[in-house]
Design a protein around this motif. Sequence first.
Motif, PDB file in Angstrom:
ATOM      1  N   ALA A  28       0.568  -1.503  -0.150  1.00 53.97           N
ATOM      2  CA  ALA A  28      -0.087  -0.111   0.143  1.00 53.97           C
ATOM      3  C   ALA A  28       1.088   1.356  -0.208  1.00 53.97           C
ATOM      4  O   ALA A  28       1.922   1.506  -0.033  1.00 53.97           O
ATOM      5  N   ARG A  29       0.204   2.634  -0.874  1.00 53.00           N
ATOM      6  CA  ARG A  29       0.840   3.411  -1.085  1.00 53.00           C
ATOM      7  C   ARG A  29       0.791   4.537   0.517  1.00 53.00           C
ATOM      8  O   ARG A  29      -0.171   3.929   1.060  1.00 53.00           O
ATOM      9  N   LEU A  30       1.814   4.992   1.266  1.00 52.41           N
ATOM     10  CA  LEU A  30       1.945   6.159   2.375  1.00 52.41           C
ATOM     11  C   LEU A  30       2.249   6.914   2.439  1.00 52.41           C
ATOM     12  O   LEU A  30       3.213   7.128   1.638  1.00 52.41           O
ATOM     13  N   ASP A  31       2.581   7.766   2.990  1.00 50.09           N
ATOM     14  CA  ASP A  31       2.997   9.199   3.839  1.00 50.09           C
ATOM     15  C   ASP A  31       3.135   9.308   5.418  1.00 50.09           C
ATOM     16  O   ASP A  31       2.768   8.310   5.525  1.00 50.09           O
ATOM     17  N   ALA A  32       4.580   9.740   5.473  1.00 52.92           N
ATOM     18  CA  ALA A  32       4.664  10.390   6.834  1.00 52.92           C
ATOM     19  C   ALA A  32       5.212  10.775   6.796  1.00 52.92           C
ATOM     20  O   ALA A  32       5.909  12.078   6.525  1.00 52.92           O
ATOM     21  N   TYR A  33       5.140  11.901   7.837  1.00 51.89           N
ATOM     22  CA  TYR A  33       5.825  12.796   8.744  1.00 51.89           C
ATOM     23  C   TYR A  33       5.436  13.331  10.207  1.00 51.89           C
ATOM     24  O   TYR A  33       4.547  12.373  10.863  1.00 51.89           O
ATOM     25  N   ARG A  34       5.747  14.020  10.560  1.00 50.54           N
ATOM     26  CA  ARG A  34       6.162  15.130  12.180  1.00 50.54           C
ATOM     27  C   ARG A  34       5.300  15.964  12.060  1.00 50.54           C
ATOM     28  O   ARG A  34       5.353  16.709  11.039  1.00 50.54           O
ATOM     29  N   THR A  98      13.119   5.994  19.308  1.00 49.98           N
ATOM     30  CA  THR A  98      12.445   7.278  19.575  1.00 49.98           C
ATOM     31  C   THR A  98      11.165   7.714  19.046  1.00 49.98           C
ATOM     32  O   THR A  98      10.517   8.522  20.156  1.00 49.98           O
ATOM     33  N   LEU A  99      10.758   6.780  18.606  1.00 55.68           N
ATOM     34  CA  LEU A  99       9.100   6.714  18.773  1.00 55.68           C
ATOM     35  C   LEU A  99       8.445   5.808  20.081  1.00 55.68           C
ATOM     36  O   LEU A  99       9.294   4.729  20.167  1.00 55.68           O
ATOM     37  N   ASP A 100       7.736   6.022  21.012  1.00 55.85           N
ATOM     38  CA  ASP A 100       7.048   5.173  21.335  1.00 55.85           C
ATOM     39  C   ASP A 100       5.580   4.648  21.398  1.00 55.85           C
ATOM     40  O   ASP A 100       4.324   4.999  21.518  1.00 55.85           O
ATOM     41  N   THR A 101       6.103   3.479  20.865  1.00 51.90           N
ATOM     42  CA  THR A 101       5.102   2.342  19.967  1.00 51.90           C
ATOM     43  C   THR A 101       4.354   2.058  21.265  1.00 51.90           C
ATOM     44  O   THR A 101       3.098   1.097  20.224  1.00 51.90           O
ATOM     45  N   ASP A 102       4.609   1.892  22.461  1.00 52.87           N
ATOM     46  CA  ASP A 102       3.455   1.721  23.298  1.00 52.87           C
ATOM     47  C   ASP A 102       2.181   2.301  23.125  1.00 52.87           C
ATOM     48  O   ASP A 102       1.172   1.768  23.663  1.00 52.87           O
ATOM     49  N   ARG A 103       2.080   3.998  22.826  1.00 54.14           N
ATOM     50  CA  ARG A 103       1.417   4.274  22.710  1.00 54.14           C
ATOM     51  C   ARG A 103       0.418   4.813  21.516  1.00 54.14           C
ATOM     52  O   ARG A 103       0.338   6.023  21.426  1.00 54.14           O
ATOM     53  N   LEU A 104       1.059   3.755  20.432  1.00 52.54           N
ATOM     54  CA  LEU A 104       0.221   3.981  18.618  1.00 52.54           C
ATOM     55  C   LEU A 104      -1.154   4.165  18.440  1.00 52.54           C
ATOM     56  O   LEU A 104      -1.192   3.718  19.309  1.00 52.54           O
ATOM     57  N   GLU A 105      -1.893   5.065  17.842  1.00 54.89           N
ATOM     58  CA  GLU A 105      -2.875   4.836  17.604  1.00 54.89           C
ATOM     59  C   GLU A 105      -3.338   4.492  16.080  1.00 54.89           C
ATOM     60  O   GLU A 105      -2.773   5.396  15.840  1.00 54.89           O
ATOM     61  N   LEU A 113      -5.621   4.717   6.933  1.00 53.73           N
ATOM     62  CA  LEU A 113      -4.624   3.801   7.373  1.00 53.73           C
ATOM     63  C   LEU A 113      -4.136   4.927   8.602  1.00 53.73           C
ATOM     64  O   LEU A 113      -3.223   5.257   7.207  1.00 53.73           O
ATOM     65  N   THR A 114      -4.814   5.662   9.357  1.00 55.65           N
ATOM     66  CA  THR A 114      -3.852   6.686   9.861  1.00 55.65           C
ATOM     67  C   THR A 114      -3.195   6.316  11.076  1.00 55.65           C
ATOM     68  O   THR A 114      -3.947   6.188  12.603  1.00 55.65           O
ATOM     69  N   LEU A 115      -1.559   6.139  11.460  1.00 50.34           N
ATOM     70  CA  LEU A 115      -1.604   5.844  12.200  1.00 50.34           C
ATOM     71  C   LEU A 115      -0.134   6.681  13.076  1.00 50.34           C
ATOM     72  O   LEU A 115      -0.001   8.068  12.456  1.00 50.34           O
ATOM     73  N   ASN A 116      -0.606   7.415  14.255  1.00 56.81           N
ATOM     74  CA  ASN A 116      -0.282   8.372  15.674  1.00 56.81           C
ATOM     75  C   ASN A 116       0.673   8.056  16.302  1.00 56.81           C
ATOM     76  O   ASN A 116       0.026   6.950  16.873  1.00 56.81           O
ATOM     77  N   ILE A 117       2.028   7.661  16.038  1.00 60.88           N
ATOM     78  CA  ILE A 117       2.665   7.553  17.067  1.00 60.88           C
ATOM     79  C   ILE A 117       3.377   8.770  17.628  1.00 60.88           C
ATOM     80  O   ILE A 117       3.849   9.389  17.408  1.00 60.88           O
ATOM     81  N   PRO A 118       3.399   9.065  19.591  1.00 58.35           N
ATOM     82  CA  PRO A 118       3.832   9.639  19.884  1.00 58.35           C
ATOM     83  C   PRO A 118       5.487   9.663  19.525  1.00 58.35           C
ATOM     84  O   PRO A 118       6.178   9.005  19.943  1.00 58.35           O
ATOM     85  N   VAL A 119       6.626  10.694  19.931  1.00 57.36           N
ATOM     86  CA  VAL A 119       7.827  10.569  19.802  1.00 57.36           C
ATOM     87  C   VAL A 119       7.629  10.563  21.418  1.00 57.36           C
ATOM     88  O   VAL A 119       7.357  10.719  22.255  1.00 57.36           O
ATOM     89  N   ALA A 120       9.175   9.404  22.019  1.00 60.25           N
ATOM     90  CA  ALA A 120       9.205   9.345  23.031  1.00 60.25           C
ATOM     91  C   ALA A 120       9.702  10.668  23.524  1.00 60.25           C
ATOM     92  O   ALA A 120      10.471  11.157  23.280  1.00 60.25           O
ATOM     93  N   GLU A 121       8.799  10.509  24.976  1.00 63.80           N
ATOM     94  CA  GLU A 121       9.733  11.746  26.532  1.00 63.80           C
ATOM     95  C   GLU A 121      11.378  12.187  26.171  1.00 63.80           C
ATOM     96  O   GLU A 121      12.241  12.740  26.086  1.00 63.80           O
ATOM     97  N   LYS A 122      11.834  11.045  26.097  1.00 68.96           N
ATOM     98  CA  LYS A 122      13.053  11.426  26.178  1.00 68.96           C
ATOM     99  C   LYS A 122      13.954  11.929  25.278  1.00 68.96           C
ATOM    100  O   LYS A 122      14.994  12.015  24.695  1.00 68.96           O
ATOM    101  N   ALA A 123      13.100  11.813  24.009  1.00 75.04           N
ATOM    102  CA  ALA A 123      14.222  11.859  22.877  1.00 75.04           C
ATOM    103  C   ALA A 123      13.638  13.314  22.067  1.00 75.04           C
ATOM    104  O   ALA A 123      13.740  13.651  21.369  1.00 75.04           O
ATOM    105  N   GLN A 124      12.660  14.038  22.692  1.00 69.08           N
ATOM    106  CA  GLN A 124      12.012  15.751  23.242  1.00 69.08           C
ATOM    107  C   GLN A 124      12.992  16.291  22.788  1.00 69.08           C
ATOM    108  O   GLN A 124      13.803  15.962  23.815  1.00 69.08           O
ATOM    109  N   PRO A 125      12.844  17.333  21.898  1.00 71.17           N
ATOM    110  CA  PRO A 125      13.687  18.389  22.213  1.00 71.17           C
ATOM    111  C   PRO A 125      14.099  19.421  23.714  1.00 71.17           C
ATOM    112  O   PRO A 125      12.672  18.814  24.057  1.00 71.17           O
ATOM    113  N   ARG A 126      15.026  18.416  24.461  1.00 74.31           N
ATOM    114  CA  ARG A 126      14.840  19.991  25.917  1.00 74.31           C
ATOM    115  C   ARG A 126      15.954  21.006  25.758  1.00 74.31           C
ATOM    116  O   ARG A 126      16.971  20.480  25.096  1.00 74.31           O
TER     117      ARG A 126
END
Length: 133
Positions: A28-34, A98-105, A113-126
């Motif tokens: 299937a064709r896909l687009d990925a973005y942040r 760096t993605l939190d796959t445990d919280r994938l929606e 089909l839209t998959l939403n994967i949060p960036v892991a907190e440890k990988a977020q800019p600080r």
Amino acid sequence: MLLRSATVRDLDRLTARVFDTATRSSGARLDAYRIDDHFYIDIDLPGIDPAGIDITVDHNVLTVRAERRRRADGEDADVIVTERPAGPVSRQVFLSDTLDTDRLEARYEQGVLTLNIPVAEKAQPRKVEVSVG
């Protein structure tokens, strides 16, 4: 010269059809973005029953599997033309650590089909404070 041009043009058309068919049948064709702290993947799955979509994540490999059935499957239909692809569809995506796959929606709407994967907190800019002295 006319024969050669026609032959080359026919070969170009045939090559395009072969590669187009291979692309449609293999995945299937896909687009990925942040956007901000979320990574999104939109996968085209038109004509798929959402209950039959299987999504797994194993060692940072996301796999989406589904099957597209023809309306006439299982019926005694006299099929005239079949241009729409049918059968199993799958797609694999290698995800970053760096993605939190445990919280994938996952959400399926209008054939996408839209998959939403949060960036892991440890990988977020600080922000790091600089101490003086």
